[in-house]
Design an enzyme around this catalytic site. Structure first.
Site, PDB file in Angstrom:
ATOM      1  N   GLU A   1       0.812  -1.201   0.000  1.00 48.13           N
ATOM      2  CA  GLU A   1       0.000   0.000   0.000  1.00 48.13           C
ATOM      3  C   GLU A   1       0.856   1.266   0.000  1.00 48.13           C
ATOM      4  O   GLU A   1       1.923   1.307   0.593  1.00 48.13           O
ATOM      5  CB  GLU A   1      -0.931  -0.013   1.215  1.00 48.13           C
TER       6      GLU A   1
ATOM      7  N   CYS B   1       3.335   8.518   1.464  1.00 44.58           N
ATOM      8  CA  CYS B   1       3.842   7.569   2.444  1.00 44.58           C
ATOM      9  C   CYS B   1       4.086   6.252   1.719  1.00 44.58           C
ATOM     10  O   CYS B   1       3.137   5.626   1.242  1.00 44.58           O
ATOM     11  CB  CYS B   1       2.789   7.426   3.547  1.00 44.58           C
TER      12      CYS B   1
ATOM     13  N   CYS C   1       6.255  -7.000   7.530  1.00 40.28           N
ATOM     14  CA  CYS C   1       7.400  -6.527   8.312  1.00 40.28           C
ATOM     15  C   CYS C   1       7.772  -7.609   9.298  1.00 40.28           C
ATOM     16  O   CYS C   1       6.902  -8.255   9.881  1.00 40.28           O
ATOM     17  CB  CYS C   1       7.043  -5.240   9.068  1.00 40.28           C
TER      18      CYS C   1
ATOM     19  N   CYS D   1       6.276  -5.460  16.003  1.00 34.60           N
ATOM     20  CA  CYS D   1       5.898  -4.570  17.101  1.00 34.60           C
ATOM     21  C   CYS D   1       4.478  -4.942  17.521  1.00 34.60           C
ATOM     22  O   CYS D   1       3.623  -5.188  16.661  1.00 34.60           O
ATOM     23  CB  CYS D   1       5.990  -3.118  16.658  1.00 34.60           C
TER      24      CYS D   1
ATOM     25  N   CYS E   1       1.264  -3.081  16.036  1.00 30.03           N
ATOM     26  CA  CYS E   1       1.246  -2.710  14.611  1.00 30.03           C
ATOM     27  C   CYS E   1       0.637  -3.809  13.756  1.00 30.03           C
ATOM     28  O   CYS E   1       1.022  -4.977  13.868  1.00 30.03           O
ATOM     29  CB  CYS E   1       2.671  -2.428  14.143  1.00 30.03           C
TER      30      CYS E   1
ATOM     31  N   CYS F   1      -1.521   5.531  10.405  1.00 30.89           N
ATOM     32  CA  CYS F   1      -0.284   4.861  10.815  1.00 30.89           C
ATOM     33  C   CYS F   1      -0.560   3.483  11.381  1.00 30.89           C
ATOM     34  O   CYS F   1      -1.396   3.318  12.258  1.00 30.89           O
ATOM     35  CB  CYS F   1       0.404   5.639  11.930  1.00 30.89           C
TER      36      CYS F   1
END
Ligand code: SAH
Ligand code: SF4
Length: 358
Positions: free
Chosen positions: A89, A102, A109, A113, A116, A337
């Site tokens: 994205e 962005c 990933c 975390c 997230c 975010c």
């Protein structure tokens, strides 16, 4: 082959076997792609013979866009399908004057975390430099920001804050930054490119010496016990080590390091933690962004209450860090975010040695 996003050397390597590596053809392609937004060879202003030769080998097509969503606040989110079918994205955040793109640096990933959504995606691979840089071209296309064959000014900055940990894909990210900041092309100065990292210390040092863009650090906690839980890479590079790396990072008054701090209800949002944050950042050229936690399905955290965020912010403001609360953008299209997560769930081999160099 698709050439959008390629760097200067890569593009030359494509042209050489065609015996088209001449300054004229190179320049027509480079400025066509990056300064004028050309989408076909015919738009390059080259002779017929050269066009025919090029047409047999290269394409100016963009990565396939499978979905475009526009938020009520003007934020846009594009879902891109890469050549191998993986999805990533890209988000556009309009701001007064110019906006920010962005971009993603990985599919998923590996940092995991705990707050997230991207970190929960099972499939992970690094994007190529071209796949990273192409996101900026695609954003400009979709925004109509190549006006009359020229660069418009809707895209003023780039933030590497999409999917993925950019410093875990160091070489590709640095090459992509070279394409984005090239003065004859996309021309987004390094100062207006911000890379956000969860804290890979050796790569922060390398970035500072090889490609000093603006730096953002995902801090989120002021003590190691909590940061180990929220940002597990902290077990490898703890807070003291991370802050030392920040002190070494080349920064000026004009370009302070941005510290991102996600506001998690009852977890990291007390007055004592705000004061600890002030203490931790003492002596650094820093600014702070408080990011209200953006929940996602199945997330185990809550967003801090607005009064709590205000109280936390007040302590920072009093210590000299101005207006630090980040307004969540594009919440209605899950573009804020940490909400980016495509449905890449194809079975794959283990993500081999993505971390080999850290
Ligand atoms: N991987 C990089 C950049 C992408 S994440 C990094 O972690 O810095 C961009 C920012 O969004 C980071 O500060 C990240 O910690 C934060 N973030 C992640 N999930 C979030 C969520 N659910 N709500 C609010 N911020 C989040
Ligand atoms: Fe990765 Fe950043 Fe999400 Fe952590 S916050 S899992 S580093 S994308």
């Amino acid at each position: 082959m698709m050439i959008v996003g390629l760097g200067r050397d890569e593009l030359r390597a494509v042209l050489a076997p065609l015996e088209l590596d001449t300054p004229r053809v190179f320049r027509a392609l480079w400025t066509g792609l990056y300064a004028r937004g050309a989408t076909s060879i015919e738009q390059l202003g080259l002779g017929k013979k050269v066009c025919e030769k090029l047409a047999g080998a290269v394409s100016l097509a963009r990565p396939e866009m499978v979905r475009e969503q526009v938020s009520s606040d003007g934020t846009r989110k594009w879902l891109l399908k890469l050549a191998d079918g993986n999805l990533v994205e890209t988000v556009y955040i309009p701001e007064e004057g110019r906006g920010a793109v962005c971009v993603s640096s990985q599919v998923g990933c590996t940092m995991r975390c705990s707050f997230c959504h991207t970190g929960t995606q099972p499939l992970v691979r690094n994007l190529t430099a071209a796949e990273i840089a192409a996101q900026v071209v695609l954003a400009r296309d979709r925004l109509g920001d190549f006006v009359g064959g020229k660069r418009g000014n809707l895209v003023g900055s780039v933030v590497l804050m999409g999917m993925g940990e950019p410093l875990a894909n160091f070489d590709a990210v640095v090459s992509a930054i070279a394409v984005m900041s090239d003065a004859d092309g996309l021309a987004i100065s390094r100062r207006r490119i911000t890379l956000s990292t969860s804290g890979l210390v050796p790569q922060i040092d390398r970035l500072g010496s090889e490609c000093p863009v603006s730096l953002a650090i995902s801090l989120h906690a002021t003590n190691d016990a909590l940061r180990n839980e929220l940002v597990p890479i902290n077990t490898r590079f703890n807070l003291a080590t991370l802050i030392d790396a920040c002190r070494r990072y080349p920064a000026t008054n004009a370009r302070r390091i941005l510290f991102e701090y996600v506001m998690l209800d009852g977890v990291n949002d007390s007055d004592a933690e705000a004061r600890a944050l002030v203490k931790l950042l003492a002596g650094l050229h820093a600014k702070v962004n408080l990011i209200p936690f953006n929940p996602w399905p199945g997330s185990r955290y809550g967003t801090s209450k607005p009064e709590r965020i205000e109280a936390f912010a007040r302590i920072l403001v009093e210590a000299g860090y101005p207006s630090p609360v980040r307004t969540p953008r594009g919440r209605d299209i899950a573009a804020a975010c940490g909400q980016l997560k495509s449905d890449s769930t194809r079975p794959q081999k283990a993500p081999r040695s993505l971390h080999a160099d850290i």
